[in-house]
Write a protein that holds these residues in place. Structure first.
Motif, short mmCIF file in Angstrom:
data_model
loop_
_atom_site.label_atom_id
_atom_site.label_comp_id
_atom_site.label_asym_id
_atom_site.label_seq_id
_atom_site.Cartn_x
_atom_site.Cartn_y
_atom_site.Cartn_z
N VAL A 186 0.86 -1.19 0.00
CA VAL A 186 0.00 0.00 0.00
C VAL A 186 0.89 1.23 0.00
CG1 VAL A 186 -1.80 1.28 1.21
CG2 VAL A 186 -1.79 -1.23 1.28
N THR A 187 0.59 2.17 -0.89
CA THR A 187 1.33 3.43 -0.90
C THR A 187 0.35 4.58 -0.66
OG1 THR A 187 1.09 3.71 -3.28
CG2 THR A 187 3.08 2.60 -2.54
N VAL A 188 0.86 5.62 -0.02
CA VAL A 188 0.08 6.86 0.12
C VAL A 188 0.94 7.96 -0.48
CG1 VAL A 188 -1.01 8.50 1.69
CG2 VAL A 188 -1.07 6.04 2.20
N ASP A 189 0.40 8.63 -1.47
CA ASP A 189 1.16 9.63 -2.24
C ASP A 189 2.52 9.06 -2.67
OD1 ASP A 189 -0.91 11.39 -2.12
OD2 ASP A 189 -0.04 12.66 -0.57
N GLY A 190 2.53 7.79 -3.07
CA GLY A 190 3.74 7.17 -3.61
C GLY A 190 4.68 6.58 -2.59
N VAL A 191 4.40 6.80 -1.29
CA VAL A 191 5.30 6.29 -0.25
C VAL A 191 4.69 5.02 0.35
CG1 VAL A 191 6.43 6.78 1.96
CG2 VAL A 191 6.09 8.61 0.26
N GLU A 192 5.51 3.93 0.36
CA GLU A 192 5.00 2.64 0.83
C GLU A 192 4.79 2.64 2.35
OE1 GLU A 192 7.17 -0.70 -0.75
OE2 GLU A 192 6.45 -2.00 0.88
N LEU A 193 3.64 2.11 2.79
CA LEU A 193 3.37 2.01 4.23
C LEU A 193 4.00 0.73 4.77
CD1 LEU A 193 -0.42 2.96 4.50
CD2 LEU A 193 1.58 4.44 4.76
#
Ligand SMILES: C[S@@+](CC[C@H](N)C(=O)[O-])C[C@H]1O[C@@H](n2cnc3c(N)ncnc32)[C@H](O)[C@@H]1O
Length: 278
Positions: free
Chosen positions: A44-51
């Motif tokens: 899962v990424t948020v604004d391209g950053v992986e959680l």
């Protein structure tokens, strides 16, 4: 992240609004539910950053959000249910300071989700078993949605004298490989390969001409393609699928055959009836 100013709540003095809002910074959290594939962890990424994290949920914290503003984040799940299917599921979520939100990424959105199935060829002896199950003869026009190197078209045309083979593939490299192979096998004049998407009804026009469909495309894409296929096929057309079913379309027969490699292969057969046309 996109921000939209929506005003500060509970403040009376208009002149103080900007100052008061700037001081009210809080975080917001999102609990994201994701599909568990059993093959690979969903990313899962948020604004391209992986959680970070594994399993059925991921936590996202958006720090330092200003009160009175809305923040929109792009969330994306990359799901691999098996070693040949990649599903990209993009969504957006809008948060305000102090929110504790939930986002469900377990359900499909046919418009937004992208499914990519890579090329895995059906062994030649299994293509021959599929052709036998479909009772392919010299009057048949065979269609393969997601044809790869066109093995499912070349064999019926070359070995059984089928009248024509029609294939589409989304990958231009596979389209070129299929054309080259048809030429090398001496059946190019009877085989038409085009670049196309099985989820696009126009690209699926070959189904309307087909008397037989041979397919190997995976559960997710197969389920999405199934209504288009059923709509386009003529009554009496036979469909044989290697391994995968086509959504909730119930096969008339399912058989298991032994491959030359010693493995078991499951094949499904449908015959299009008048009432099944959509
Ligand atoms: C599992 S392979 C099967 C190839 C061939 N039918 C066979 O059985 O040997 C699936 C093929 O479908 C193609 N494909 C994947 N998604 C597609 C789509 N949306 N539209 C058309 N072709 C697609 C892939 O490029 C790949 O060549």
């Amino acid at each position: 992240m996109r921000t939209v100013y929506v005003g500060c709540v509970g403040l009376v003095a208009a002149a103080l609004v900007g100052v008061a809002c700037a001081q009210e910074k809080k975080s917001a959290t999102v609990t994201i539910t994701v599909p568990e594939s059993g093959y690979k962890e969903t990313i899962v990424t948020v604004d391209g950053v992986e959680l970070k994290g594994t399993g059925a949920t991921r936590e996202f914290t958006a720090p330092n959000l200003e009160a009175g503003k809305e923040y929109t984040f792009k969330v994306e799940a990359r799901i691999e249910p098996n070693n040949y299917t990649k599903i990209t599921r993009p969504r957006e979520i809008t948060l305000k300071a102090g929110d504790a939100a939930k986002l469900d990424l377990t359900t499909e959105d046919k418009k937004l989700d992208k499914i990519v199935v890579r090329w895995v060829p059906t062994p030649v002896d299994i293509v021959d078993e599929m052709a036998k199950l479909a009772k392919i003869g010299k009057n048949d026009v065979v269609f393969d949605p997601g044809c790869g190197d066109a093995v499912m078209l070349i064999r019926p045309v070359k070995e059984l004298g089928a009248k024509k083979g029609i294939g589409i593939d989304i990958d231009p490299k596979m389209v070129a490989a299929a054309k080259d192979k048809a030429k090398a096998e001496g059946v190019a004049e009877k085989i038409v390969i085009t670049e196309g998407d099985i989820l696009n009804e126009k690209d699926m026009a070959g189904a309307a001409e087909a008397t037989v469909v041979l397919v190997y495309i995976g559960d997710d894409l197969g389920a999405r393609m199934s209504p288009v296929l059923q709509k386009l096929l003529k009554p009496g057309a036979r469909v044989v699928s290697h391994r995968f079913k086509l959504g909730d379309w119930k096969p008339d027969r399912t058989v298991t055959v032994k491959g030359a490699d010693g493995d078991d292969y499951v094949l499904h057969l449908w015959t299009v009836k008048e009432k099944e046309k959509k």
